[in-house]
Design an enzyme around this catalytic site. Sequence first.
Site, PDB file in Angstrom:
ATOM      1  N   GLY A  12       0.923  -1.386   0.166  1.00 21.29           N
ATOM      2  CA  GLY A  12      -0.041  -0.058  -0.109  1.00 21.29           C
ATOM      3  C   GLY A  12       0.891   1.163   0.128  1.00 21.29           C
ATOM      4  O   GLY A  12       0.335   2.309   0.261  1.00 21.29           O
ATOM      5  N   ASN A  14       1.791   2.864  -2.624  1.00 21.49           N
ATOM      6  CA  ASN A  14       1.345   4.007  -3.736  1.00 21.49           C
ATOM      7  C   ASN A  14      -0.122   4.550  -2.940  1.00 21.49           C
ATOM      8  O   ASN A  14      -0.454   5.751  -3.098  1.00 21.49           O
ATOM      9  CB  ASN A  14       1.153   3.375  -4.773  1.00 21.49           C
ATOM     10  CG  ASN A  14       2.307   3.375  -5.863  1.00 21.49           C
ATOM     11  OD1 ASN A  14       2.827   4.446  -6.122  1.00 21.49           O
ATOM     12  ND2 ASN A  14       2.970   2.204  -5.879  1.00 21.49           N
ATOM     13  N   MET A  86      -3.697  -6.768  -7.484  1.00 27.16           N
ATOM     14  CA  MET A  86      -2.585  -7.884  -8.102  1.00 27.16           C
ATOM     15  C   MET A  86      -3.824  -8.964  -8.687  1.00 27.16           C
ATOM     16  O   MET A  86      -3.728 -10.077  -8.741  1.00 27.16           O
ATOM     17  CB  MET A  86      -1.726  -8.373  -7.394  1.00 27.16           C
ATOM     18  CG  MET A  86      -0.757  -7.446  -6.952  1.00 27.16           C
ATOM     19  SD  MET A  86      -0.011  -6.317  -8.349  1.00 27.16           S
ATOM     20  CE  MET A  86       1.204  -7.541  -8.975  1.00 27.16           C
ATOM     21  N   ILE A  88      -6.444 -10.032 -11.955  1.00 24.87           N
ATOM     22  CA  ILE A  88      -6.739  -9.640 -13.502  1.00 24.87           C
ATOM     23  C   ILE A  88      -8.427  -9.361 -13.444  1.00 24.87           C
ATOM     24  O   ILE A  88      -8.937 -10.259 -12.730  1.00 24.87           O
ATOM     25  CB  ILE A  88      -6.319 -10.836 -14.422  1.00 24.87           C
ATOM     26  CG1 ILE A  88      -4.825 -10.852 -14.505  1.00 24.87           C
ATOM     27  CG2 ILE A  88      -7.074 -10.722 -15.764  1.00 24.87           C
ATOM     28  CD1 ILE A  88      -4.362 -11.959 -15.432  1.00 24.87           C
ATOM     29  N   LEU A  89      -8.854  -8.363 -14.187  1.00 23.83           N
ATOM     30  CA  LEU A  89     -10.201  -8.094 -13.812  1.00 23.83           C
ATOM     31  C   LEU A  89     -11.079  -8.509 -15.229  1.00 23.83           C
ATOM     32  O   LEU A  89     -10.501  -8.246 -16.522  1.00 23.83           O
ATOM     33  CB  LEU A  89     -10.228  -6.591 -13.705  1.00 23.83           C
ATOM     34  CG  LEU A  89      -9.849  -6.030 -12.538  1.00 23.83           C
ATOM     35  CD1 LEU A  89      -9.548  -4.550 -12.459  1.00 23.83           C
ATOM     36  CD2 LEU A  89     -10.860  -6.488 -11.231  1.00 23.83           C
ATOM     37  N   HIS A 105       1.347   0.952 -13.016  1.00 25.24           N
ATOM     38  CA  HIS A 105       2.172  -0.444 -13.272  1.00 25.24           C
ATOM     39  C   HIS A 105       3.754  -0.147 -13.323  1.00 25.24           C
ATOM     40  O   HIS A 105       4.122   0.860 -13.928  1.00 25.24           O
ATOM     41  CB  HIS A 105       1.746  -0.752 -14.870  1.00 25.24           C
ATOM     42  CG  HIS A 105       2.575  -2.062 -15.238  1.00 25.24           C
ATOM     43  ND1 HIS A 105       1.974  -3.248 -14.703  1.00 25.24           N
ATOM     44  CD2 HIS A 105       3.664  -2.569 -15.955  1.00 25.24           C
ATOM     45  CE1 HIS A 105       2.816  -4.356 -15.194  1.00 25.24           C
ATOM     46  NE2 HIS A 105       3.581  -3.776 -15.973  1.00 25.24           N
ATOM     47  N   ASP A 141      -2.892  -4.482 -19.099  1.00 19.62           N
ATOM     48  CA  ASP A 141      -1.873  -3.455 -19.185  1.00 19.62           C
ATOM     49  C   ASP A 141      -1.481  -2.636 -20.522  1.00 19.62           C
ATOM     50  O   ASP A 141      -0.548  -2.216 -20.612  1.00 19.62           O
ATOM     51  CB  ASP A 141      -0.664  -4.178 -18.758  1.00 19.62           C
ATOM     52  CG  ASP A 141      -0.479  -4.782 -17.398  1.00 19.62           C
ATOM     53  OD1 ASP A 141      -1.436  -4.089 -16.312  1.00 19.62           O
ATOM     54  OD2 ASP A 141       0.136  -5.790 -16.941  1.00 19.62           O
TER      55      ASP A 141
END
Length: 212
Positions: A12, A14, A86, A88-89, A105, A141
């Site tokens: 955390g 960022n 982390m 993938i959506l 990223h 990405d």
Amino acid sequence: MKRIVILISGRGSNMEALLKAKLPCEVAAVISNKADAAGLEIAKQHGVATAVISHKDFANREAFDAALAKEIDRFKPDFVVLAGFMRILTADFVNHYAGRLINIHPSLLPAYTGVDTHERALKDGVKIHGCTIHFVTADLDHGPIIIQAAVPVRQDDTAATLSARVLHEEHRVFPQAVRWLCNGNVRLNAHGRVETDRLEQRGTTLISPGLD
Ligand code: GAR
């Protein structure tokens, strides 16, 4: 004032940079897919609401993403900010937040999508590496880029030293991107391109290693 929800999975740092940046928005909540994410404690210390939606509680990606979106939408955010999230959506999730979802990223996209970006950059011997803030699309990405920061790669770098140099820049450009977003200085247009009223020519050149 605009509202944002921040998604994290771990440390955390960022997220913390965003919380400390005095942004022109309210951080309505920090949500993690991991109950032991260290960033949750930091968010609580800043008086921000937290929630955990564990991906392990769901049979598949679709079910997890639906539950996650439901939790996010409880906080009625204008923007959703992935800060070291982390997972993938699914396309459904991403489309639900079209133009309102951004990600950080740790590479100069489109180079080094995915994981282990610093290790792979070192292995390839690139001389310039960095980080990217971009709108999220269903193409992992590869979403439209808002801002990037480049750093030199040094001869004696390890993944740890390179990662630290990139992270330092992440903490600078991420708050800037969120500030632009919340102030309406950048947006995703109908053609899927980033529109900005910032002065792009203010960028500087990085040559690595430097010229004699
Ligand atoms: C950051 O370096 C971020 O760029 C990266 O995870 C780290 C999270 O650190 N994100 C990704 O790799 C997304 N694909 P933090 O939890 O201390 O912000």
